[in-house]
Scaffold this motif. Structure first.
Motif, short mmCIF file in Angstrom:
data_model
loop_
_atom_site.label_atom_id
_atom_site.label_comp_id
_atom_site.label_asym_id
_atom_site.label_seq_id
_atom_site.Cartn_x
_atom_site.Cartn_y
_atom_site.Cartn_z
N ILE A 67 0.88 -1.18 0.00
CA ILE A 67 0.00 0.00 0.00
C ILE A 67 0.90 1.22 0.00
CG2 ILE A 67 -1.76 1.29 1.28
CD1 ILE A 67 -2.53 -1.36 2.65
N PHE A 68 0.63 2.16 -0.88
CA PHE A 68 1.42 3.39 -0.87
C PHE A 68 0.61 4.49 -1.54
CE2 PHE A 68 4.84 6.31 -2.25
CZ PHE A 68 5.37 6.56 -0.99
N TYR A 69 0.53 5.64 -0.89
CA TYR A 69 -0.26 6.74 -1.43
C TYR A 69 0.20 8.05 -0.80
CZ TYR A 69 -2.82 6.31 2.97
OH TYR A 69 -3.14 6.26 4.30
N SER A 70 -0.30 9.15 -1.35
CA SER A 70 0.02 10.48 -0.82
C SER A 70 -1.22 11.08 -0.17
CB SER A 70 0.50 11.41 -1.94
OG SER A 70 0.63 12.74 -1.44
N PRO A 71 -1.31 11.04 1.17
CA PRO A 71 -2.44 11.69 1.83
C PRO A 71 -2.52 13.18 1.49
CG PRO A 71 -1.22 10.33 3.39
CD PRO A 71 -0.40 10.41 2.13
N LEU A 72 -1.37 13.84 1.45
CA LEU A 72 -1.37 15.27 1.13
C LEU A 72 -1.94 15.52 -0.26
CD1 LEU A 72 -0.52 18.21 1.77
CD2 LEU A 72 1.66 17.69 0.66
N GLY A 73 -1.56 14.68 -1.21
CA GLY A 73 -2.07 14.86 -2.57
C GLY A 73 -3.57 14.69 -2.64
N ILE A 74 -4.10 13.67 -1.98
CA ILE A 74 -5.54 13.41 -2.02
C ILE A 74 -6.30 14.53 -1.31
CG2 ILE A 74 -7.36 11.81 -1.32
CD1 ILE A 74 -5.18 9.56 -1.59
N SER A 75 -5.82 14.97 -0.15
CA SER A 75 -6.47 16.07 0.57
C SER A 75 -6.46 17.35 -0.26
CB SER A 75 -5.76 16.33 1.90
OG SER A 75 -5.86 15.23 2.77
N THR A 76 -5.34 17.62 -0.92
CA THR A 76 -5.24 18.84 -1.73
C THR A 76 -6.24 18.80 -2.88
OG1 THR A 76 -2.88 19.04 -1.19
CG2 THR A 76 -3.67 20.29 -3.07
N ALA A 77 -6.32 17.68 -3.59
CA ALA A 77 -7.23 17.56 -4.72
C ALA A 77 -8.68 17.72 -4.28
CB ALA A 77 -7.03 16.22 -5.42
N LEU A 78 -9.06 17.08 -3.16
CA LEU A 78 -10.43 17.20 -2.68
C LEU A 78 -10.74 18.61 -2.19
CD1 LEU A 78 -10.81 13.79 -0.80
CD2 LEU A 78 -11.78 14.42 -3.03
N SER A 79 -9.75 19.28 -1.62
CA SER A 79 -9.95 20.67 -1.17
C SER A 79 -10.13 21.59 -2.36
CB SER A 79 -8.76 21.13 -0.32
OG SER A 79 -8.65 20.33 0.83
N MET A 80 -9.38 21.34 -3.43
CA MET A 80 -9.54 22.13 -4.65
C MET A 80 -10.94 21.90 -5.23
SD MET A 80 -6.93 22.41 -7.89
CE MET A 80 -6.97 20.68 -8.35
N LEU A 81 -11.40 20.64 -5.21
CA LEU A 81 -12.75 20.34 -5.67
C LEU A 81 -13.80 21.06 -4.83
CD1 LEU A 81 -14.71 18.60 -7.41
CD2 LEU A 81 -14.47 16.81 -5.69
N SER A 82 -13.56 21.14 -3.52
CA SER A 82 -14.55 21.74 -2.62
C SER A 82 -14.77 23.22 -2.89
CB SER A 82 -14.14 21.53 -1.15
OG SER A 82 -13.05 22.36 -0.80
N THR A 83 -13.80 23.89 -3.52
CA THR A 83 -14.00 25.30 -3.82
C THR A 83 -15.17 25.52 -4.78
OG1 THR A 83 -12.45 25.32 -5.70
CG2 THR A 83 -11.53 25.78 -3.53
N GLY A 84 -15.53 24.48 -5.53
CA GLY A 84 -16.66 24.61 -6.44
C GLY A 84 -17.91 23.88 -5.98
N ALA A 85 -17.87 23.33 -4.76
CA ALA A 85 -19.01 22.57 -4.25
C ALA A 85 -19.91 23.47 -3.40
CB ALA A 85 -18.52 21.39 -3.43
N LYS A 86 -21.19 23.12 -3.36
CA LYS A 86 -22.16 23.86 -2.57
C LYS A 86 -23.02 22.89 -1.76
CE LYS A 86 -21.30 27.96 -4.55
NZ LYS A 86 -20.84 29.15 -3.82
N GLY A 87 -23.74 23.44 -0.80
CA GLY A 87 -24.75 22.68 -0.07
C GLY A 87 -24.21 21.43 0.58
N GLU A 88 -25.01 20.35 0.50
CA GLU A 88 -24.66 19.09 1.15
C GLU A 88 -23.41 18.47 0.52
OE1 GLU A 88 -24.90 16.01 3.93
OE2 GLU A 88 -25.81 18.01 3.86
N THR A 89 -23.21 18.70 -0.77
CA THR A 89 -22.00 18.18 -1.43
C THR A 89 -20.75 18.76 -0.76
OG1 THR A 89 -23.21 18.01 -3.52
CG2 THR A 89 -20.80 17.98 -3.65
#
Length: 409
Positions: A67-89
């Motif tokens: 198992i190997f992954y980048s927690p920082l990378g995944i958090s950053t991508a989801l945070s960037m996505l959240s800038t365009g999300a509204k409401g319950e999403t």
């Protein structure tokens, strides 16, 4: 000269057109922040998310697989996505990431600061964290969304013709490969001609050990994957002064291997037969306990050379962690565009890690150490172990994982 490097890229969050009803809008107020570094405000939440990811991925990973992954990378991508999300999403994204106590402006400012600090930690290492948005030609995202991801996430934005999915995938893959020095290839596959946007995050790290291994000391040795599987590895050896801790109560030995930078590799070796128990309890508090308990000691360190890669589709993992609306027809990404209803169709992650001896004469001076006259501790990594690559300035877990089999590419 041989390099020790760790490299990883996270890509991509693929947003395809979807029909949906959107009626909720989140209210985000802007707060100025002072006192502690802005990026430290998210470090505890990001660490919790890192271990939630690990436990979910581990439950889906076959025995003996790495198992190997980048927690920082995944958090950053989801945070960037959240800038365009509204409401319950938006609420689900923030709840899963652990950001519910913050608003979007605070999170954006934290990532702006974090990326700035990481970009300026380049002495004797390469550490590149970047973001991008591949936007469908003819699609017009809201100016505020484009402005925010450029300003706070340093995102590059380019147009792609998704009507030809094969060419679009090839163009995005060339971009990712170039940013990760060809370590991550063919990340994006099977694009839909209905794709609206691909959000990309990549993390690339290459560092040299502060205390390199001598290649002449590397010998063949056994590595015990499990009770019935043994593989031959190239086992490096070094005796030196390391920050080390034997946690008898929690059945682990911990060592910190510093790079020539503000970055270190922490290795956690569970006692024989105790990996599952350690995986059951491990969280950020144990990581901090081990970090704070390290003591400079003489250590005979035996560590395998290895080069592994890991791919994961994160869709089901993120749903199970609480991000459900983003994938459904009720997704609300009206902060990205109001022209068409969007939903996330796919989240994929690819990472690779390569470790070997570094250096010739260029690093020789760092190998001379004053040793106390006592028997050294021994840490022999000849069975599965956990690995964390930590960036100390931002208190970030850049990468983490479990090395079950160093010979499995």
């Amino acid at each position: 000269m041989h390099k020790i490097f760790t490299s990883c890229a996270l890509a991509a969050l693929l947003l395809a057109a979807a029909w949906a009803d959107h009626s909720h809008h989140a209210d985000h107020t802007d707060h100025s922040q002072d006192g502690e570094h802005k990026c430290h405000k998210l470090s505890a939440a990001n660490a919790d998310f890192s271990f939630a990811l690990y436990k979910n991925l581990n439950s889906k990973t076959a025995a003996g697989k790495n198992i190997f992954y980048s927690p920082l990378g995944i958090s950053t991508a989801l945070s960037m996505l959240s800038t365009g999300a509204k409401g319950e999403t938006h609420s689900q994204l923030f709840s899963t990431l652990g950001y519910s106590a913050h608003n979007q402006a605070e999170v954006n400012e934290a990532y702006e600061h974090l990326l700035h600090v990481l970009d300026h930690s380049q002495q004797e290492q390469q550490l590149v964290v970047g973001n991008a948005a591949a936007v469908r030609s003819g699609c017009n995202p809201l100016e505020q969304f484009l402005k925010d991801i450029k300003h706070y996430y340093s995102a590059e934005i380019f147009n792609v013709n998704f009507n030809n999915p094969a060419d679009a995938a090839a163009e995005i893959n060339r971009y990712i490969a170039a940013k990760t020095q060809d370590k991550i290839k063919d990340q994006v596959k099977d694009l839909s001609p209905d794709m609206a946007m691909v959000l990309i995050n990549y993390v690339f790290f290459r560092g040299q050990w502060e205390k390199p291994f001598d290649k002449n000391m590397t010998t063949k040795a056994d590595f015990h994957v499990d009770d019935t599987t043994t593989v031959q590895v190239d086992m490096m050896k070094r005796t030196g002064r390391y920050d080390f801790y034997e946690d008898i109560d929690n059945h682990t030995s911990v060592i910190m291997l510093p790079y020539k930078s503000n970055t270190s590799m922490m290795i956690v070796l569970p006692d024989e037969g105790k990996m599952s128990e350690v995986e059951g309890y491990i969280n950020k508090d144990y990581l901090k306990h081990w970090h704070d308990s390290l003591f400079r000691s003489s250590v005979d360190l035996f560590m395998p050379k290895f080069s592994i890669s890991s791919e994961a589709a994160l869709d089901n993992t993120l749903r199970e962690l609480g991000i459900t609306n983003a994938f459904g027809n009720n997704a609300d990404f009206s902060g990205i565009t109001e022209e068409v209803k969007l939903k996330v169709s796919k989240v994929s992650h690819q990472a690779m890690l390569s470790v070997d001896e570094t250096g010739t004469e260029a690093a020789a001076a760092t190998t001379i150490e004053i040793m106390p006259m006592r028997m050294p501790e021994m840490m022999k990594l000849d069975r599965p172990f956990l690995v964390f690559i930590l960036e100390h300035g931002t208190r970030s877990i850049l990468f983490m994982g479990k090395i079950n089999n160093p010979t499995a590419a």
